[in-house]
Design a protein around this motif. Structure first.
Motif, PDB file in Angstrom:
ATOM      1  N   SER A   1      -4.690  57.954  14.733  1.00 51.19           N
ATOM      2  CA  SER A   1      -5.984  58.235  14.562  1.00 51.19           C
ATOM      3  C   SER A   1      -6.874  57.151  13.936  1.00 51.19           C
ATOM      4  O   SER A   1      -7.970  57.297  13.783  1.00 51.19           O
ATOM      5  N   ASP A   2      -6.162  56.025  13.383  1.00 44.35           N
ATOM      6  CA  ASP A   2      -6.766  54.746  12.885  1.00 44.35           C
ATOM      7  C   ASP A   2      -7.415  53.930  13.969  1.00 44.35           C
ATOM      8  O   ASP A   2      -6.942  53.342  14.918  1.00 44.35           O
ATOM      9  N   LYS A   3      -8.804  53.972  13.953  1.00 46.63           N
ATOM     10  CA  LYS A   3      -9.539  53.391  15.116  1.00 46.63           C
ATOM     11  C   LYS A   3      -9.269  51.709  15.124  1.00 46.63           C
ATOM     12  O   LYS A   3      -8.968  51.101  16.259  1.00 46.63           O
ATOM     13  N   GLY A   4      -9.108  51.118  14.035  1.00 54.37           N
ATOM     14  CA  GLY A   4      -8.628  49.669  14.020  1.00 54.37           C
ATOM     15  C   GLY A   4      -7.167  49.515  14.465  1.00 54.37           C
ATOM     16  O   GLY A   4      -7.038  48.554  15.561  1.00 54.37           O
ATOM     17  N   PHE A   5      -6.328  50.206  14.229  1.00 51.93           N
ATOM     18  CA  PHE A   5      -4.845  50.085  14.910  1.00 51.93           C
ATOM     19  C   PHE A   5      -4.959  50.496  16.343  1.00 51.93           C
ATOM     20  O   PHE A   5      -4.460  49.798  17.157  1.00 51.93           O
ATOM     21  N   ALA A   6      -5.764  51.509  16.807  1.00 50.42           N
ATOM     22  CA  ALA A   6      -6.070  51.807  18.159  1.00 50.42           C
ATOM     23  C   ALA A   6      -6.385  50.655  19.099  1.00 50.42           C
ATOM     24  O   ALA A   6      -6.054  50.484  20.085  1.00 50.42           O
ATOM     25  N   LYS A   7      -7.540  50.012  18.446  1.00 46.67           N
ATOM     26  CA  LYS A   7      -8.248  48.969  18.979  1.00 46.67           C
ATOM     27  C   LYS A   7      -7.163  47.775  19.245  1.00 46.67           C
ATOM     28  O   LYS A   7      -7.313  47.181  20.494  1.00 46.67           O
TER      29      LYS A   7
ATOM     30  N   TRP B   1       1.366  57.644   3.464  1.00 43.98           N
ATOM     31  CA  TRP B   1       2.208  57.235   4.183  1.00 43.98           C
ATOM     32  C   TRP B   1       2.421  58.512   5.229  1.00 43.98           C
ATOM     33  O   TRP B   1       2.419  58.312   6.347  1.00 43.98           O
ATOM     34  N   ARG B   2       2.476  59.715   4.744  1.00 47.28           N
ATOM     35  CA  ARG B   2       2.571  60.791   5.593  1.00 47.28           C
ATOM     36  C   ARG B   2       1.112  61.074   6.238  1.00 47.28           C
ATOM     37  O   ARG B   2       1.117  61.382   7.480  1.00 47.28           O
ATOM     38  N   ASP B   3       0.024  60.608   5.800  1.00 46.57           N
ATOM     39  CA  ASP B   3      -1.396  60.660   6.604  1.00 46.57           C
ATOM     40  C   ASP B   3      -1.219  59.829   7.768  1.00 46.57           C
ATOM     41  O   ASP B   3      -2.131  60.137   8.723  1.00 46.57           O
ATOM     42  N   ARG B   4      -0.454  58.674   7.691  1.00 48.71           N
ATOM     43  CA  ARG B   4      -0.352  57.866   8.912  1.00 48.71           C
ATOM     44  C   ARG B   4       0.778  58.154   9.931  1.00 48.71           C
ATOM     45  O   ARG B   4       0.837  57.441  10.889  1.00 48.71           O
ATOM     46  N   ILE B   5       1.567  59.238   9.552  1.00 47.69           N
ATOM     47  CA  ILE B   5       2.519  59.662  10.646  1.00 47.69           C
ATOM     48  C   ILE B   5       1.770  60.656  11.778  1.00 47.69           C
ATOM     49  O   ILE B   5       1.140  61.491  11.358  1.00 47.69           O
ATOM     50  N   GLN B   6       1.544  60.030  12.799  1.00 50.67           N
ATOM     51  CA  GLN B   6       0.725  60.639  13.791  1.00 50.67           C
ATOM     52  C   GLN B   6       1.622  61.082  14.883  1.00 50.67           C
ATOM     53  O   GLN B   6       2.804  61.224  14.950  1.00 50.67           O
ATOM     54  N   THR B   7       1.145  61.591  15.964  1.00 52.40           N
ATOM     55  CA  THR B   7       1.674  62.305  17.059  1.00 52.40           C
ATOM     56  C   THR B   7       2.351  61.530  18.000  1.00 52.40           C
ATOM     57  O   THR B   7       1.876  60.468  18.418  1.00 52.40           O
ATOM     58  N   PRO B   8       3.589  61.774  18.010  1.00 54.42           N
ATOM     59  CA  PRO B   8       4.372  60.957  19.129  1.00 54.42           C
ATOM     60  C   PRO B   8       3.981  61.042  20.417  1.00 54.42           C
ATOM     61  O   PRO B   8       3.360  62.224  20.849  1.00 54.42           O
TER      62      PRO B   8
END
Length: 245
Positions: free
Chosen positions: A29-35, A11-18
């Protein structure tokens, strides 16, 4: 159910930069999510341009009434209307579906089209304000009284569509790392550079043949709303968008 240590770490690993500043959302940073997020953002920009195109046709008289204009937006079969084109790229059967974060599921993606359509329809009077005949239906504004006015107002509508696409492109630049921080992304949107979204909009709107505009602060309105919707698109990294397993 309590979340285990491993789950909490993920969970913490997926808390990204606002995104920061006046923008909602997170840089993931997740390429699939970003796509997925980039595709939805781009598709919303195209949907906005399509809806504004329907308004342009109504203003010019090629769509006879409010029903015809609504059909252009969302009531025709398959991908013949704006919603159908959007759904073809972002819907449950689309290529991006499997890569989307939970916070951007098919229902949320469909609702985002409705949000954009409602924003444009309810603020149509910021483009079409000269005349006496109400637009009708769920659209504010009035029909242009003559061809010259229609030419002016539809030019502003076209500039608005380009501004929306431009701001979304700035957001994609922030997501990809092209813009290191919120300041750089804001400069892309509304900085003094002639290539900023605001500079391009001001130039295009000034060239419209019948100023003044209905709403001289229209670009700021566009920017604020695109920035706000950004939080619903670039949602991966928020607690509600994280995987907890």
């Amino acid at each position: 159910m309590p979340v285990g240590t491993r789950g909490m770490r993920k969970w913490r690993d997926r808390i990204q930069t606002p995104f920061g500043g006046d923008d909602g959302g997170f840089v993931t940073s997740d390429k699939g999510f970003a796509k997925c997020e980039n595709s939805v953002a781009k598709s919303l920009g195209k949907a906005a341009a399509c809806i504004l195109g329907c308004h342009k046709k109504r203003a010019k008289g090629s769509l006879a009434d409010d029903t015809a204009e609504d059909n252009c937006e969302n009531n025709l079969p398959a991908a013949a209307d704006c919603k159908g084109k959007y759904d073809a790229v972002t819907g449950n059967s689309s290529k991006i579906n499997a890569s989307c974060p939970p916070c951007l599921d098919s229902t949320t993606r469909a609702n985002l089209f409705d949000t954009v359509e409602s924003l444009i329809d309810s603020n149509n009077d910021k483009i079409y304000c000269a005349g006496a005949t109400p637009w009708g239906g769920d659209d504010t504004g009035v029909l242009p009284p003559d061809k010259a006015t229609a030419k002016c107002e539809t030019a502003v509508g076209k500039a608005a569509a380009k501004a929306i696409a431009c701001i979304i492109k700035c957001h994609k630049g922030r997501q990809s790392g092209k813009f290191a921080d919120d300041t750089a992304e804001d400069n892309c949107e509304s900085g003094p550079d002639p290539k900023s979204c605001k500079s391009k909009y001001v130039k295009a709107a000034a060239a419209a043949p019948c100023p003044p505009q209905c709403d001289p602060g229209f670009f700021a309105f566009i920017e604020t709303n695109v920035d706000t919707v950004n939080g619903s698109v670039y949602c991966a990294g928020s607690p509600s968008g994280a995987f907890l397993d």
